[in-house]
Motif scaffolding. Sequence first.
Motif, PDB file in Angstrom:
ATOM      1  N   SER A  88      52.169  36.969  49.637  1.00 58.76           N
ATOM      2  CA  SER A  88      52.554  37.345  50.884  1.00 58.76           C
ATOM      3  C   SER A  88      51.653  36.793  52.120  1.00 58.76           C
ATOM      4  CB  SER A  88      53.032  38.856  51.083  1.00 58.76           C
ATOM      5  OG  SER A  88      51.760  39.495  51.078  1.00 58.76           O
ATOM      6  N   GLY A  89      52.214  36.606  53.438  1.00 60.05           N
ATOM      7  CA  GLY A  89      51.170  36.342  54.332  1.00 60.05           C
ATOM      8  C   GLY A  89      50.670  34.995  54.323  1.00 60.05           C
ATOM      9  N   LEU A  90      51.356  34.077  53.978  1.00 58.52           N
ATOM     10  CA  LEU A  90      50.614  32.732  54.005  1.00 58.52           C
ATOM     11  C   LEU A  90      50.588  32.246  55.120  1.00 58.52           C
ATOM     12  CD1 LEU A  90      49.402  30.089  52.332  1.00 58.52           C
ATOM     13  CD2 LEU A  90      51.663  29.370  51.805  1.00 58.52           C
ATOM     14  N   ALA A  91      49.556  31.991  55.813  1.00 63.28           N
ATOM     15  CA  ALA A  91      49.267  31.380  57.012  1.00 63.28           C
ATOM     16  C   ALA A  91      48.008  30.600  57.434  1.00 63.28           C
ATOM     17  CB  ALA A  91      49.716  32.454  57.874  1.00 63.28           C
ATOM     18  N   ILE A  92      48.066  29.941  58.430  1.00 56.65           N
ATOM     19  CA  ILE A  92      46.858  29.085  59.103  1.00 56.65           C
ATOM     20  C   ILE A  92      46.468  30.122  59.956  1.00 56.65           C
ATOM     21  CG2 ILE A  92      45.859  27.045  60.088  1.00 56.65           C
ATOM     22  CD1 ILE A  92      47.902  25.576  58.734  1.00 56.65           C
ATOM     23  N   ARG A  93      44.917  30.433  60.119  1.00 62.45           N
ATOM     24  CA  ARG A  93      44.532  31.225  61.128  1.00 62.45           C
ATOM     25  C   ARG A  93      43.010  30.948  61.243  1.00 62.45           C
ATOM     26  NH1 ARG A  93      47.408  35.311  58.498  1.00 62.45           N
ATOM     27  NH2 ARG A  93      48.979  36.155  59.733  1.00 62.45           N
ATOM     28  N   ASP A  94      42.515  30.448  62.439  1.00 65.80           N
ATOM     29  CA  ASP A  94      41.013  30.058  62.697  1.00 65.80           C
ATOM     30  C   ASP A  94      40.561  28.996  61.813  1.00 65.80           C
ATOM     31  OD1 ASP A  94      40.851  32.435  64.554  1.00 65.80           O
ATOM     32  OD2 ASP A  94      40.350  33.721  63.031  1.00 65.80           O
ATOM     33  N   GLY A  95      41.678  28.057  61.501  1.00 62.75           N
ATOM     34  CA  GLY A  95      41.144  26.768  60.815  1.00 62.75           C
ATOM     35  C   GLY A  95      40.920  27.065  59.409  1.00 62.75           C
ATOM     36  N   ARG A  96      41.666  28.191  58.748  1.00 59.04           N
ATOM     37  CA  ARG A  96      41.627  28.065  57.323  1.00 59.04           C
ATOM     38  C   ARG A  96      43.098  28.848  56.866  1.00 59.04           C
ATOM     39  NH1 ARG A  96      36.896  32.780  57.189  1.00 59.04           N
ATOM     40  NH2 ARG A  96      38.192  33.707  58.474  1.00 59.04           N
ATOM     41  N   VAL A  97      43.214  28.730  55.560  1.00 57.87           N
ATOM     42  CA  VAL A  97      44.562  29.180  55.111  1.00 57.87           C
ATOM     43  C   VAL A  97      44.196  30.643  54.452  1.00 57.87           C
ATOM     44  CG1 VAL A  97      46.194  28.813  53.116  1.00 57.87           C
ATOM     45  CG2 VAL A  97      45.389  26.741  54.634  1.00 57.87           C
ATOM     46  N   GLU A  98      44.991  31.452  55.001  1.00 59.56           N
ATOM     47  CA  GLU A  98      44.985  32.971  54.268  1.00 59.56           C
ATOM     48  C   GLU A  98      46.131  33.086  53.548  1.00 59.56           C
ATOM     49  OE1 GLU A  98      44.338  35.621  57.355  1.00 59.56           O
ATOM     50  OE2 GLU A  98      42.296  35.030  58.007  1.00 59.56           O
ATOM     51  N   VAL A  99      46.109  33.834  52.338  1.00 67.40           N
ATOM     52  CA  VAL A  99      47.286  34.187  51.582  1.00 67.40           C
ATOM     53  C   VAL A  99      46.781  35.595  50.954  1.00 67.40           C
ATOM     54  CG1 VAL A  99      46.523  32.976  49.728  1.00 67.40           C
ATOM     55  CG2 VAL A  99      48.916  33.685  49.890  1.00 67.40           C
ATOM     56  N   ASN A 100      47.719  36.429  50.835  1.00 66.86           N
ATOM     57  CA  ASN A 100      47.589  37.885  50.215  1.00 66.86           C
ATOM     58  C   ASN A 100      48.164  37.725  48.655  1.00 66.86           C
ATOM     59  OD1 ASN A 100      47.809  40.828  49.371  1.00 66.86           O
ATOM     60  ND2 ASN A 100      46.726  41.024  51.412  1.00 66.86           N
ATOM     61  N   ILE A 101      47.476  37.856  47.756  1.00 67.28           N
ATOM     62  CA  ILE A 101      47.758  38.127  46.261  1.00 67.28           C
ATOM     63  C   ILE A 101      47.112  39.226  45.702  1.00 67.28           C
ATOM     64  CG2 ILE A 101      47.899  36.711  43.971  1.00 67.28           C
ATOM     65  CD1 ILE A 101      47.031  34.320  45.740  1.00 67.28           C
ATOM     66  N   PRO A 102      48.348  40.126  45.395  1.00 68.25           N
ATOM     67  CA  PRO A 102      47.808  41.507  45.023  1.00 68.25           C
ATOM     68  C   PRO A 102      47.161  41.489  43.430  1.00 68.25           C
ATOM     69  CG  PRO A 102      49.968  41.755  46.103  1.00 68.25           C
ATOM     70  CD  PRO A 102      49.544  40.109  45.888  1.00 68.25           C
ATOM     71  N   ASP A 103      47.784  40.496  42.739  1.00 68.86           N
ATOM     72  CA  ASP A 103      47.160  40.346  41.488  1.00 68.86           C
ATOM     73  C   ASP A 103      45.969  39.699  41.254  1.00 68.86           C
ATOM     74  OD1 ASP A 103      47.312  40.900  38.454  1.00 68.86           O
ATOM     75  OD2 ASP A 103      48.073  38.736  38.468  1.00 68.86           O
ATOM     76  N   ALA A 104      44.899  40.401  40.527  1.00 69.88           N
ATOM     77  CA  ALA A 104      43.473  39.243  40.623  1.00 69.88           C
ATOM     78  C   ALA A 104      43.816  38.181  39.762  1.00 69.88           C
ATOM     79  CB  ALA A 104      42.678  40.378  39.911  1.00 69.88           C
ATOM     80  N   LYS A 105      44.430  38.405  38.572  1.00 76.87           N
ATOM     81  CA  LYS A 105      44.752  37.289  37.782  1.00 76.87           C
ATOM     82  C   LYS A 105      45.469  36.097  38.672  1.00 76.87           C
ATOM     83  CE  LYS A 105      44.959  39.505  33.338  1.00 76.87           C
ATOM     84  NZ  LYS A 105      45.771  39.825  32.208  1.00 76.87           N
ATOM     85  N   GLY A 106      46.375  36.460  39.300  1.00 81.21           N
ATOM     86  CA  GLY A 106      46.965  35.596  40.359  1.00 81.21           C
ATOM     87  C   GLY A 106      46.257  34.808  41.244  1.00 81.21           C
ATOM     88  N   ARG A 107      45.359  35.620  41.685  1.00 85.31           N
ATOM     89  CA  ARG A 107      44.219  35.006  42.522  1.00 85.31           C
ATOM     90  C   ARG A 107      43.415  33.989  41.839  1.00 85.31           C
ATOM     91  NH1 ARG A 107      44.062  40.317  44.384  1.00 85.31           N
ATOM     92  NH2 ARG A 107      42.051  40.784  43.489  1.00 85.31           N
ATOM     93  N   GLU A 108      42.922  34.173  40.593  1.00 87.35           N
ATOM     94  CA  GLU A 108      42.263  33.449  39.783  1.00 87.35           C
ATOM     95  C   GLU A 108      42.936  32.222  39.458  1.00 87.35           C
ATOM     96  OE1 GLU A 108      40.144  33.507  35.344  1.00 87.35           O
ATOM     97  OE2 GLU A 108      40.825  35.371  36.173  1.00 87.35           O
ATOM     98  N   GLN A 109      44.224  32.389  39.164  1.00 86.66           N
ATOM     99  CA  GLN A 109      45.031  31.308  38.668  1.00 86.66           C
ATOM    100  C   GLN A 109      45.173  30.258  39.876  1.00 86.66           C
ATOM    101  OE1 GLN A 109      48.890  32.306  37.301  1.00 86.66           O
ATOM    102  NE2 GLN A 109      49.631  30.196  37.229  1.00 86.66           N
ATOM    103  N   LEU A 110      45.346  30.586  41.100  1.00 84.49           N
ATOM    104  CA  LEU A 110      45.444  29.743  42.156  1.00 84.49           C
ATOM    105  C   LEU A 110      44.048  28.901  42.420  1.00 84.49           C
ATOM    106  CD1 LEU A 110      46.822  28.683  44.884  1.00 84.49           C
ATOM    107  CD2 LEU A 110      45.696  30.703  45.990  1.00 84.49           C
TER     108      LEU A 110
END
Length: 357
Positions: A88-110
């Motif tokens: 959720s919350g995929l967006a561009i802020r302050d010259g960076r890409v932000e995204v919220n991924i609740p699952d740690a495995k999902g963050r690692e996979q990305l």
Amino acid sequence: MHRSNFITRLRVALAMAAAIAMPGAASADAQLDKMRAKVAAFIAEKMEKLGGSRVVYRVDTDGLREAVVAELRDDVYKTLREGRIAFSGLAIRDGRVEVNIPDAKGREQLTRKLASAAEGLPTHALAVTGSGDGLIRLAPTEAASAARLHELVDDCIAMIEQRLKDAGVTLASVQPEGTDRIRIFLPGMTEPERITAIFARKVKVSFRQVDLSMPAEQAQRGAPPDGTEVLLGIKDNKPYLVAKHSALDGDDISYAGPGFASGTKEPVASFRFNGRGTRRFAHITSENVGKPFAIVLDDKVVSAPEIREPITGGSGQISGNLTLEEANSIAMMLRAASLPGRLGLVEQQVVQPAAKP
């Protein structure tokens, strides 16, 4: 060697310097640098004797940063969707890409997939930070940003050389100046505004549907249907009835270059879309199988191939009895249309010949 022959050879060298290296030419970049250095030395000598014009441009570094981060956001979105990673919350802020991924495995996979895609590509190296609550931030590293800027300057130089050549200006030197500027020397030319006018506007590339409701010749003689217009072919002046609205434009092109068709070995201009363009092109081609689709460059139709099947890979070719030089010129214009931002004019001046001793 006779002086006129030497000048002719250097003019040919400048034309060669505008060409994009063909696949398989291992030392093409080094040869291109040497060729440009020879041309620059000769042009400097001519500037001393004849005077001429000096023009300096600055590439749009802000536009480059915006384009790179937008491309990164598209890559993140594509990776998340293909990997079925909840976010959720995929967006561009302050010259960076932000995204919220609740699952740690999902963050690692990305991060693993993005790192794998960037392996061996200095321009795509990423800095990834996390806040511990599932929010991660991604941005190009400083080294990657510098590599992208160098790449952009090289692309702009190649585009400038090609457009000067297309305008009949064969005696010129186009060289980088610092990290984000490009210097052009034009011996004997005392009207630099003639050159700056060439780059005052961005090349316009569009992909448009062809209207088959009436013959293009009939529309040319009378009134074309609403929402359409008649454009002429770039080589044969053949009329085409096309939609005024562009389904895709040059901003969606991520790469363009000359090459050879796999079957016939004829010269072609190949291009590839970014993530957004790939999705739109896949949708358009899926909806219009069996219909022609016009590729338009500055209101001239360069090709109008029939869509034989949905094109989901995001790439295509422009062909049609092209010479290698024509394929290179078309590819360069496609690249020029996709360059982030515009060239900013920093300086234009007339340079007087050096005083004789």
